[in-house]
Motif scaffolding. Structure first.
Motif, PDB file in Angstrom:
ATOM      1  N   PHE A 172      -4.208  -7.897  -9.512  1.00 41.10           N
ATOM      2  CA  PHE A 172      -5.238  -8.630  -8.773  1.00 41.10           C
ATOM      3  C   PHE A 172      -6.303  -7.655  -8.283  1.00 41.10           C
ATOM      4  CE2 PHE A 172      -2.973 -12.761  -7.280  1.00 41.10           C
ATOM      5  CZ  PHE A 172      -2.534 -12.976  -8.562  1.00 41.10           C
ATOM      6  N   PRO A 173      -7.586  -8.057  -8.313  1.00 41.11           N
ATOM      7  CA  PRO A 173      -8.634  -7.188  -7.777  1.00 41.11           C
ATOM      8  C   PRO A 173      -8.508  -7.082  -6.251  1.00 41.11           C
ATOM      9  CG  PRO A 173      -9.523  -9.336  -8.321  1.00 41.11           C
ATOM     10  CD  PRO A 173      -8.105  -9.332  -8.806  1.00 41.11           C
ATOM     11  N   PRO A 174      -8.954  -5.979  -5.658  1.00 47.55           N
ATOM     12  CA  PRO A 174      -8.811  -5.780  -4.208  1.00 47.55           C
ATOM     13  C   PRO A 174      -9.292  -6.951  -3.347  1.00 47.55           C
ATOM     14  CG  PRO A 174      -9.585  -3.783  -5.238  1.00 47.55           C
ATOM     15  CD  PRO A 174      -9.543  -4.822  -6.324  1.00 47.55           C
ATOM     16  N   PRO A 175     -10.388  -7.654  -3.695  1.00 53.71           N
ATOM     17  CA  PRO A 175     -10.789  -8.768  -2.809  1.00 53.71           C
ATOM     18  C   PRO A 175      -9.763  -9.901  -2.756  1.00 53.71           C
ATOM     19  CG  PRO A 175     -12.551  -8.193  -4.333  1.00 53.71           C
ATOM     20  CD  PRO A 175     -11.352  -7.444  -4.776  1.00 53.71           C
ATOM     21  N   ALA A 176      -8.839  -9.947  -3.715  1.00 54.04           N
ATOM     22  CA  ALA A 176      -7.828 -11.012  -3.720  1.00 54.04           C
ATOM     23  C   ALA A 176      -6.580 -10.619  -2.953  1.00 54.04           C
ATOM     24  CB  ALA A 176      -7.451 -11.373  -5.154  1.00 54.04           C
ATOM     25  N   LEU A 177      -6.513  -9.389  -2.449  1.00 55.40           N
ATOM     26  CA  LEU A 177      -5.298  -8.948  -1.769  1.00 55.40           C
ATOM     27  C   LEU A 177      -5.375  -9.309  -0.287  1.00 55.40           C
ATOM     28  CD1 LEU A 177      -4.799  -5.477  -3.457  1.00 55.40           C
ATOM     29  CD2 LEU A 177      -3.952  -7.725  -4.163  1.00 55.40           C
ATOM     30  N   PRO A 178      -4.415 -10.103   0.208  1.00 57.62           N
ATOM     31  CA  PRO A 178      -4.423 -10.498   1.619  1.00 57.62           C
ATOM     32  C   PRO A 178      -4.230  -9.265   2.515  1.00 57.62           C
ATOM     33  CG  PRO A 178      -2.914 -11.859   0.345  1.00 57.62           C
ATOM     34  CD  PRO A 178      -3.294 -10.710  -0.519  1.00 57.62           C
ATOM     35  N   PRO A 179      -4.745  -9.345   3.745  1.00 61.60           N
ATOM     36  CA  PRO A 179      -4.606  -8.197   4.648  1.00 61.60           C
ATOM     37  C   PRO A 179      -3.146  -7.935   5.017  1.00 61.60           C
ATOM     38  CG  PRO A 179      -5.512 -10.105   5.790  1.00 61.60           C
ATOM     39  CD  PRO A 179      -5.500 -10.441   4.335  1.00 61.60           C
ATOM     40  N   THR A 180      -2.838  -6.671   5.320  1.00 65.04           N
ATOM     41  CA  THR A 180      -1.500  -6.309   5.790  1.00 65.04           C
ATOM     42  C   THR A 180      -1.621  -5.657   7.158  1.00 65.04           C
ATOM     43  OG1 THR A 180      -1.669  -4.201   4.647  1.00 65.04           O
ATOM     44  CG2 THR A 180      -0.552  -5.967   3.479  1.00 65.04           C
ATOM     45  N   TRP A 181      -0.493  -5.551   7.877  1.00 61.55           N
ATOM     46  CA  TRP A 181      -0.507  -5.031   9.244  1.00 61.55           C
ATOM     47  C   TRP A 181       0.516  -3.910   9.445  1.00 61.55           C
ATOM     48  CZ3 TRP A 181      -2.085  -9.947   8.243  1.00 61.55           C
ATOM     49  CH2 TRP A 181      -3.241 -10.387   8.899  1.00 61.55           C
ATOM     50  N   PHE A 182       0.341  -3.169  10.498  1.00 59.88           N
ATOM     51  CA  PHE A 182       1.304  -2.155  10.978  1.00 59.88           C
ATOM     52  C   PHE A 182       1.655  -1.117   9.918  1.00 59.88           C
ATOM     53  CE2 PHE A 182       2.744  -6.257  13.007  1.00 59.88           C
ATOM     54  CZ  PHE A 182       1.989  -6.085  14.154  1.00 59.88           C
ATOM     55  N   ASP A 183       0.747  -0.862   8.998  1.00 59.04           N
ATOM     56  CA  ASP A 183       1.041   0.165   8.009  1.00 59.04           C
ATOM     57  C   ASP A 183       2.303  -0.172   7.213  1.00 59.04           C
ATOM     58  OD1 ASP A 183       0.074   2.319   6.797  1.00 59.04           O
ATOM     59  OD2 ASP A 183       0.982   3.814   8.131  1.00 59.04           O
ATOM     60  N   SER A 184       2.538  -1.482   7.021  1.00 61.43           N
ATOM     61  CA  SER A 184       3.748  -1.910   6.325  1.00 61.43           C
ATOM     62  C   SER A 184       3.342  -2.973   5.307  1.00 61.43           C
ATOM     63  CB  SER A 184       4.748  -2.495   7.316  1.00 61.43           C
ATOM     64  OG  SER A 184       4.247  -3.744   7.781  1.00 61.43           O
ATOM     65  N   ARG A 185       4.345  -3.632   4.707  1.00 63.64           N
ATOM     66  CA  ARG A 185       4.037  -4.708   3.758  1.00 63.64           C
ATOM     67  C   ARG A 185       3.917  -6.073   4.448  1.00 63.64           C
ATOM     68  NH1 ARG A 185       7.366  -4.733  -1.600  1.00 63.64           N
ATOM     69  NH2 ARG A 185       9.193  -4.990  -0.260  1.00 63.64           N
ATOM     70  N   ILE A 186       4.022  -6.094   5.785  1.00 59.21           N
ATOM     71  CA  ILE A 186       3.858  -7.360   6.513  1.00 59.21           C
ATOM     72  C   ILE A 186       2.455  -7.896   6.234  1.00 59.21           C
ATOM     73  CG2 ILE A 186       3.646  -8.385   8.806  1.00 59.21           C
ATOM     74  CD1 ILE A 186       5.762  -6.412   9.755  1.00 59.21           C
ATOM     75  N   HIS A 187       2.382  -9.129   5.747  1.00 63.70           N
ATOM     76  CA  HIS A 187       1.083  -9.656   5.310  1.00 63.70           C
ATOM     77  C   HIS A 187       0.761 -10.980   5.984  1.00 63.70           C
ATOM     78  CE1 HIS A 187       3.141 -12.527   2.651  1.00 63.70           C
ATOM     79  NE2 HIS A 187       3.969 -11.544   2.369  1.00 63.70           N
ATOM     80  N   LEU A 188      -0.400 -11.484   5.627  1.00 65.26           N
ATOM     81  CA  LEU A 188      -0.937 -12.722   6.174  1.00 65.26           C
ATOM     82  C   LEU A 188       0.096 -13.849   6.248  1.00 65.26           C
ATOM     83  CD1 LEU A 188      -3.661 -13.925   7.049  1.00 65.26           C
ATOM     84  CD2 LEU A 188      -4.066 -14.563   4.664  1.00 65.26           C
ATOM     85  N   GLY A 189       0.999 -13.905   5.268  1.00 67.42           N
ATOM     86  CA  GLY A 189       1.957 -15.016   5.182  1.00 67.42           C
ATOM     87  C   GLY A 189       2.800 -15.165   6.435  1.00 67.42           C
ATOM     88  N   LEU A 190       3.148 -14.045   7.075  1.00 67.91           N
ATOM     89  CA  LEU A 190       3.986 -14.125   8.269  1.00 67.91           C
ATOM     90  C   LEU A 190       3.282 -14.914   9.365  1.00 67.91           C
ATOM     91  CD1 LEU A 190       6.605 -13.265   9.679  1.00 67.91           C
ATOM     92  CD2 LEU A 190       5.413 -11.220  10.460  1.00 67.91           C
ATOM     93  N   TRP A 191       2.000 -14.568   9.602  1.00 69.46           N
ATOM     94  CA  TRP A 191       1.257 -15.261  10.672  1.00 69.46           C
ATOM     95  C   TRP A 191       1.006 -16.714  10.283  1.00 69.46           C
ATOM     96  CZ3 TRP A 191       2.766 -11.684  13.401  1.00 69.46           C
ATOM     97  CH2 TRP A 191       2.532 -10.340  13.130  1.00 69.46           C
ATOM     98  N   LEU A 192       0.669 -16.931   9.018  1.00 69.38           N
ATOM     99  CA  LEU A 192       0.438 -18.311   8.584  1.00 69.38           C
ATOM    100  C   LEU A 192       1.720 -19.132   8.704  1.00 69.38           C
ATOM    101  CD1 LEU A 192      -1.833 -17.857   5.411  1.00 69.38           C
ATOM    102  CD2 LEU A 192      -2.499 -18.658   7.700  1.00 69.38           C
ATOM    103  N   GLY A 193       2.857 -18.520   8.373  1.00 72.30           N
ATOM    104  CA  GLY A 193       4.132 -19.236   8.459  1.00 72.30           C
ATOM    105  C   GLY A 193       4.465 -19.598   9.899  1.00 72.30           C
ATOM    106  N   ILE A 194       4.293 -18.631  10.818  1.00 72.32           N
ATOM    107  CA  ILE A 194       4.598 -18.905  12.227  1.00 72.32           C
ATOM    108  C   ILE A 194       3.651 -19.970  12.768  1.00 72.32           C
ATOM    109  CG2 ILE A 194       4.586 -17.896  14.538  1.00 72.32           C
ATOM    110  CD1 ILE A 194       5.586 -15.273  13.246  1.00 72.32           C
ATOM    111  N   ALA A 195       2.349 -19.836  12.403  1.00 73.26           N
ATOM    112  CA  ALA A 195       1.372 -20.828  12.875  1.00 73.26           C
ATOM    113  C   ALA A 195       1.713 -22.212  12.331  1.00 73.26           C
ATOM    114  CB  ALA A 195      -0.032 -20.417  12.440  1.00 73.26           C
ATOM    115  N   ALA A 196       2.105 -22.276  11.055  1.00 74.13           N
ATOM    116  CA  ALA A 196       2.449 -23.573  10.460  1.00 74.13           C
ATOM    117  C   ALA A 196       3.664 -24.170  11.156  1.00 74.13           C
ATOM    118  CB  ALA A 196       2.724 -23.408   8.963  1.00 74.13           C
TER     119      ALA A 196
END
Lengths: 341, 306
Positions: A172-196
């Motif tokens: 995937f090109p870089p613009p398609a890569l979701p942001p990550t946090w804490f210098d780890s592989r934790i990504h957007l999905g975690l926050w979206l999952g908790i919010a959902a």
């Protein structure tokens, strides 16, 4: 028994039975139970890195658990999160491969993934409400169809010729890569999952929609008298659930793999079913339980390296956890202690 | 051997060989469901059967011991479903999925050392004079003992089910548990027997898959065959006789997709692998469309028609 003690007793007795079963299995395979349990705990939460990997593993499980719990609110037993995850990954990847405009790539990809998951959930929903095809069986069969479709595109039409025989799409090109946090592989999905999970909890407990679903599930006759069309609600819950599983699929593809390849799910759909069941389809309870199961499975990779135990040990433990909870719930119900919501 | 023998006979025997593991599982699940219990755990029971059967064959060199080990493993794992679904009345779908997860994990753990092991498997049976009969001869000569066993199982189990006292008791438990109880039958005990018989048959089915059909072991190798069986029970209208055509539907589709690959049709092999699942689901849909309830044991209606 009051409202606080009953659930606590359920957790304590299920947990005790699970630990006893797991310890018996570890003894059977010649491992010291306490040592191995300590190693599993250490490999899941013992360090910042381990904790982050547990959260990464829990992310698709959380979304897939919601994909099971929401249709369950309309009385459906859907085991289709796995297939919805794959089809969401497929459609989302198709969007990335087709679209070249960088500015809308990420949101477009996520929406495409959700649409894919929803489409894959619509099929069994329509079969159920139109033709009375049992949704449990159709979702289970469609899981295989979706994962084999992904196998097909990565071996065939979408295969990256530069990957030298390894079946995968282009990265995937870089613009398609979701942001990550804490210098780890934790990504957007975690926050979206908790919010959902929180959002769905509010919708299901505080709005007329939640009430309508409770009536449809609890008493179809009253629902009909109240003018509620159960079929429409079944379709709606399946679409919502499917879109969340599809989101899990495209996020796993973009954030973790960086390209579409086969076997991207590692059973997250089925673990999600387990989590939804443990949580009694309660969206808030799903959050900690998804973490628990994610941590257990993430520990599998850790102990394989640290203790030279095959990672499949944690798959067995996951099955034992399900068995323990079903046994304790059934036992309590047959004796009239506490009832499932 | 002429061209018709090769094309028709060859196709028939490859369809039968593909259908054989499924037929064992399907028969077990049909009999289990006739007593009012659904068991999705047959997928996991197939996996432990396939793993144990392969391990026993690799160690002893005797494929018959492999089938016995597969039967034992399926039998043992099915007790979990019996305990949960009958013993404490847990939800049968959830309990089946728990058994599946457990079977997947156990077979992956104990099977990790078997990947790449070599076995010889069964030789084809001696067809004798039948081998000279057109078409049928080449089919019979291509059979292994598991194929012949699965084909014999259909009339034996059907006769037992429809024409013996115990068969009648099982049917009574599925149709009217209260009436069965009045007649001195213990429904829960019959259901437990039906689940563990399903365990034995799905274990044999799994072993037939690894020891005879593929002659390899791989993690999760049953690839949904057990779940397909649960769907095909509905296609077979819960009638043991109809398990043969229902299983051949899957086997024939798989044989066809392998034929098309061998004939190098311009369709991807990966796409053709999907065909058996799509056909199973399509036929299930057609059956549900045409006869909504016919043949469903009354005790199961509460499970399926919520």
């Amino acid at each position: 028994m009051n409202r606080i003690a009953a659930p606590l007793l359920r957790i304590a007795s299920s947990g005790a039975l699970f630990l006893a079963l797991a310890a018996a299995f570890f003894l059977l395979i010649g491992r010291h139970p306490l040592t191995l349990i300590a190693q599993i705990v250490d490999a899941s939460v013992g360090s910042g890195y381990a904790l982050s990997e547990s959260l990464v593993r829990a992310t698709p499980i959380l979304l897939c658990a919601l994909a099971t719990a929401v249709p369950a609110r309309a009385g459906l037993v859907s085991v289709g999160a796995e297939g919805q995850l794959y089809f969401g990954a497929l459609v989302g990847t198709g969007f990335v491969l087709a679209q070249l405009q960088a500015s809308t790539l990420l949101p477009g990809m996520l929406i495409a993934g959700m649409v894919g998951g929803a489409l894959w959930a619509a099929l069994p929903a329509l079969l159920r409400i139109g033709l009375a095809v049992n949704e449990t069986i159709s979702t289970l069969l469609l899981n295989y169809v979706a994962s084999l479709l992904v196998v097909w595109v990565v071996f065939g039409p979408w295969k990256n010729p530069a990957s030298q025989g390894w079946p995968a799409t282009a990265e995937f090109p870089p613009p398609a890569l979701p942001p990550t946090w804490f210098d780890s592989r934790i990504h957007l999905g975690l926050w979206l999952g908790i919010a959902a999970a929180i959002g769905l909890h509010l919708v299901l407990t505080r709005t007329r929609w939640g009430l309508a679903l409770d009536v449809i599930r609890g008493n179809p006759r009253v629902a009909r008298l109240a003018g509620l069309d159960a079929r429409r609600w079944m379709l709606a819950t399946m679409l919502v659930g499917g879109s969340l599983a599809g989101l899990a699929g495209i996020l796993e593809t973009a954030s973790i793999q960086g390209r579409l390849q086969a076997n991207l799910s590692a059973g997250a759909g089925f673990s999600g079913f387990l989590v939804a069941w443990l949580a009694g389809n309660d969206c808030l309870r799903i959050i900690p339980l998804a973490f628990l199961v994610g941590a257990l499975l993430a520990a599998g990779d850790g102990i394989q390296m640290l203790a030279d135990v095959p990672s499949s040990v944690t798959l067995v433990a996951q099955g034992l956890l399900f068995v323990a909870v079903l046994f304790v719930d059934g036992w309590r119900r047959t004796r009239g202690i506490g009832t499932r919501p | 051997m002429n061209a018709i023998d090769i094309v028709l006979g060859g196709f028939l025997i490859s369809a039968l060989r593909s259908a054989t593991p499924l037929l064992f599982v399907l028969m077990g699940e049909t009999l289990t469901q006739r007593t009012g219990i659904v068991n999705l755990g047959v997928e996991g029971q197939m996996l432990v059967g396939a793993m144990a059967g392969y391990a026993a064959t690799a160690m002893s060199g005797n494929p018959w011991l492999g089938l016995a080990a597969g039967a034992g493993a399926g039998f043992a794992l099915s007790w979990v479903h019996a305990l949960l679904a009958v013993g404490v009345h847990a939800n049968a779908f959830a309990s089946g999925l728990a058994v599946w997860m457990l079977g997947f994990g156990l077979s992956a753990y104990y099977g990790s050392g078997l990947v790449g092991a070599k076995i010889d498997g069964f030789a084809t049976i001696d067809a004798g004079a039948i081998a000279t009969v057109p078409v049928i001869g080449s089919v019979v000569a291509g059979m292994t003992p598991t194929v012949a066993g699965a084909l014999l199982l259909v009339p034996m189990a059907s006769w037992w089910f429809w024409h013996t006292r115990t068969g009648l008791r099982w049917r009574a438990v599925g149709e009217a548990p209260a009436a069965a109880r009045t007649a001195g039958v213990h429904p829960a005990w019959v259901q437990v027997q039906a689940i563990v018989l399903g365990g034995v048959l799905s274990g044999i089915g799994g072993a037939a898959l690894s020891v005879d059909y593929t002659r390899t072991w791989a993690e999760g190798m049953s690839a949904g065959r057990g779940l397909v069986a649960v769907g095909l029970v509905i296609v077979a209208r819960w009638n043991p006789w109809w398990t043969l055509p229902a299983a051949l539907l899957f086997g024939g589709t798989e044989a066809l997709s392998l034929r098309l690959q061998a004939a190098q049709v311009p369709v991807s092999a990966q796409l053709l692998h999907i065909l058996p699942y799509v056909v199973s689901l399509a036929v299930l849909t057609i059956v549900c469309l045409r006869r909504r309830t016919g043949g469903t044991p009354a005790g199961l209606a509460a499970v399926f028609d919520r």
